[in-house]
Design a protein around this motif. Structure first.
Motif, short mmCIF file in Angstrom:
data_model
loop_
_atom_site.label_atom_id
_atom_site.label_comp_id
_atom_site.label_asym_id
_atom_site.label_seq_id
_atom_site.Cartn_x
_atom_site.Cartn_y
_atom_site.Cartn_z
N VAL A 64 0.85 -1.20 0.00
CA VAL A 64 0.00 0.00 0.00
C VAL A 64 0.88 1.24 0.00
CG1 VAL A 64 -1.67 1.34 1.35
CG2 VAL A 64 -2.01 -1.13 1.04
N GLU A 65 1.92 1.26 0.83
CA GLU A 65 2.85 2.39 0.87
C GLU A 65 3.52 2.63 -0.48
OE1 GLU A 65 5.53 1.31 3.99
OE2 GLU A 65 4.18 1.97 5.58
N LEU A 66 3.85 1.55 -1.18
CA LEU A 66 4.51 1.66 -2.48
C LEU A 66 3.54 2.06 -3.59
CD1 LEU A 66 6.82 -1.48 -2.37
CD2 LEU A 66 7.55 0.91 -2.35
N GLY A 67 2.25 1.97 -3.32
CA GLY A 67 1.27 2.31 -4.34
C GLY A 67 0.92 1.15 -5.25
N VAL A 68 1.37 -0.06 -4.91
CA VAL A 68 1.04 -1.24 -5.70
C VAL A 68 -0.38 -1.69 -5.38
CG1 VAL A 68 1.65 -3.66 -6.16
CG2 VAL A 68 3.45 -1.94 -5.85
N LEU A 69 -0.77 -1.57 -4.10
CA LEU A 69 -2.13 -1.86 -3.66
C LEU A 69 -2.78 -0.60 -3.13
CD1 LEU A 69 -1.67 -5.14 -1.55
CD2 LEU A 69 -2.12 -4.92 -4.00
N VAL A 70 -4.09 -0.59 -3.14
CA VAL A 70 -4.86 0.49 -2.51
C VAL A 70 -5.89 -0.12 -1.58
CG1 VAL A 70 -4.58 2.24 -4.30
CG2 VAL A 70 -6.45 0.62 -4.46
N GLU A 71 -6.19 0.59 -0.51
CA GLU A 71 -7.28 0.19 0.36
C GLU A 71 -8.57 0.66 -0.29
OE1 GLU A 71 -6.69 1.24 4.47
OE2 GLU A 71 -4.59 0.60 4.39
N THR A 72 -9.43 -0.29 -0.66
CA THR A 72 -10.63 0.06 -1.41
C THR A 72 -11.87 0.19 -0.54
OG1 THR A 72 -11.10 -2.26 -1.88
CG2 THR A 72 -9.78 -1.05 -3.50
N GLY A 73 -11.74 -0.13 0.72
CA GLY A 73 -12.90 -0.03 1.62
C GLY A 73 -12.69 -0.85 2.86
N ASN A 74 -13.81 -1.20 3.48
CA ASN A 74 -13.80 -1.97 4.72
C ASN A 74 -14.80 -3.10 4.63
OD1 ASN A 74 -12.02 -0.15 6.23
ND2 ASN A 74 -13.72 1.28 6.09
N ARG A 75 -14.57 -4.14 5.45
CA ARG A 75 -15.48 -5.28 5.50
C ARG A 75 -15.46 -5.81 6.92
NH1 ARG A 75 -13.75 -9.49 1.31
NH2 ARG A 75 -14.24 -7.77 -0.05
N TYR A 76 -16.58 -6.37 7.34
CA TYR A 76 -16.68 -6.96 8.67
C TYR A 76 -15.97 -8.31 8.67
CZ TYR A 76 -18.64 -8.62 13.06
OH TYR A 76 -18.79 -9.10 14.33
N ASP A 77 -15.08 -8.51 9.64
CA ASP A 77 -14.35 -9.77 9.79
C ASP A 77 -15.04 -10.58 10.89
OD1 ASP A 77 -12.60 -11.85 10.50
OD2 ASP A 77 -10.82 -10.64 10.17
N PHE A 78 -15.67 -11.69 10.51
CA PHE A 78 -16.42 -12.50 11.47
C PHE A 78 -15.51 -13.20 12.47
CE2 PHE A 78 -19.42 -11.99 8.00
CZ PHE A 78 -20.59 -11.68 8.69
N THR A 79 -14.26 -13.42 12.14
CA THR A 79 -13.32 -14.06 13.05
C THR A 79 -13.00 -13.16 14.24
OG1 THR A 79 -12.35 -15.30 11.23
CG2 THR A 79 -11.04 -15.15 13.24
N THR A 80 -12.76 -11.88 13.95
CA THR A 80 -12.38 -10.94 15.01
C THR A 80 -13.53 -10.09 15.50
OG1 THR A 80 -11.80 -9.22 13.42
CG2 THR A 80 -10.04 -10.74 14.10
N GLY A 81 -14.61 -10.01 14.71
CA GLY A 81 -15.73 -9.15 15.08
C GLY A 81 -15.43 -7.68 14.85
N ARG A 82 -14.46 -7.40 14.01
CA ARG A 82 -14.05 -6.02 13.74
C ARG A 82 -14.19 -5.69 12.26
NH1 ARG A 82 -9.23 -4.28 17.56
NH2 ARG A 82 -9.81 -5.46 19.38
N THR A 83 -14.23 -4.41 11.98
CA THR A 83 -14.20 -3.94 10.60
C THR A 83 -12.74 -3.85 10.18
OG1 THR A 83 -16.25 -2.74 10.92
CG2 THR A 83 -14.90 -2.09 9.04
N VAL A 84 -12.41 -4.42 9.03
CA VAL A 84 -11.02 -4.48 8.57
C VAL A 84 -10.90 -3.90 7.17
CG1 VAL A 84 -10.48 -6.46 10.02
CG2 VAL A 84 -11.29 -6.83 7.68
N ARG A 85 -9.67 -3.61 6.76
CA ARG A 85 -9.46 -3.04 5.43
C ARG A 85 -9.60 -4.09 4.33
NH1 ARG A 85 -2.88 -2.12 5.38
NH2 ARG A 85 -2.34 -4.29 5.75
#
Length: 107
Positions: A64-85
């Motif tokens: 992500v820092e290099l610009g090869v990937l981008v964070e396109t949004g968020n999704r709920y992670d059922f394993t952790t119960g948190r919203t993740v990138r």
């Protein structure tokens, strides 16, 4: 603190020098090319058959820092119960790195 990336380095990664990335980062880009959809860090970890999030998270952050990937949004992670990138291949002039690689192969 965000590390500043030299513009030539960034341009090189974006225009096809992905084979110069470390092996783990190449694996991550490869799985995103194969799946052809944005994925969470955990989904990438599972697809690559790793057991620990720390096996992929630092490499994803670096891409992500290099610009090869981008964070396109968020999704709920059922394993952790948190919203993740959710990350995907970064667009370059309106195309993803995947599109540019396909053009290079066909052109």
């Amino acid at each position: 603190m965000k590390k500043k990336i030299h513009t030539n380095t960034l341009a090189s990664y974006r225009t096809g020098a992905l084979e110069l990335l470390p092996k783990r980062q190449q694996e991550i880009v490869g799985i995103l090319r194969k799946i052809r959809a944005p994925l969470t860090d955990r989904e990438i970890m599972v697809h690559l058959h790793y057991a620990d999030m720390n096996s992929v998270r630092p490499s994803i952050t670096r891409l992500v820092e290099l610009g090869v990937l981008v964070e396109t949004g968020n999704r709920y992670d059922f394993t952790t119960g948190r919203t993740v990138r959710v990350c995907y291949l970064a667009p370059v002039d309106g195309q993803t790195v995947l599109d540019l690689q396909v053009e290079r192969t066909n052109g």
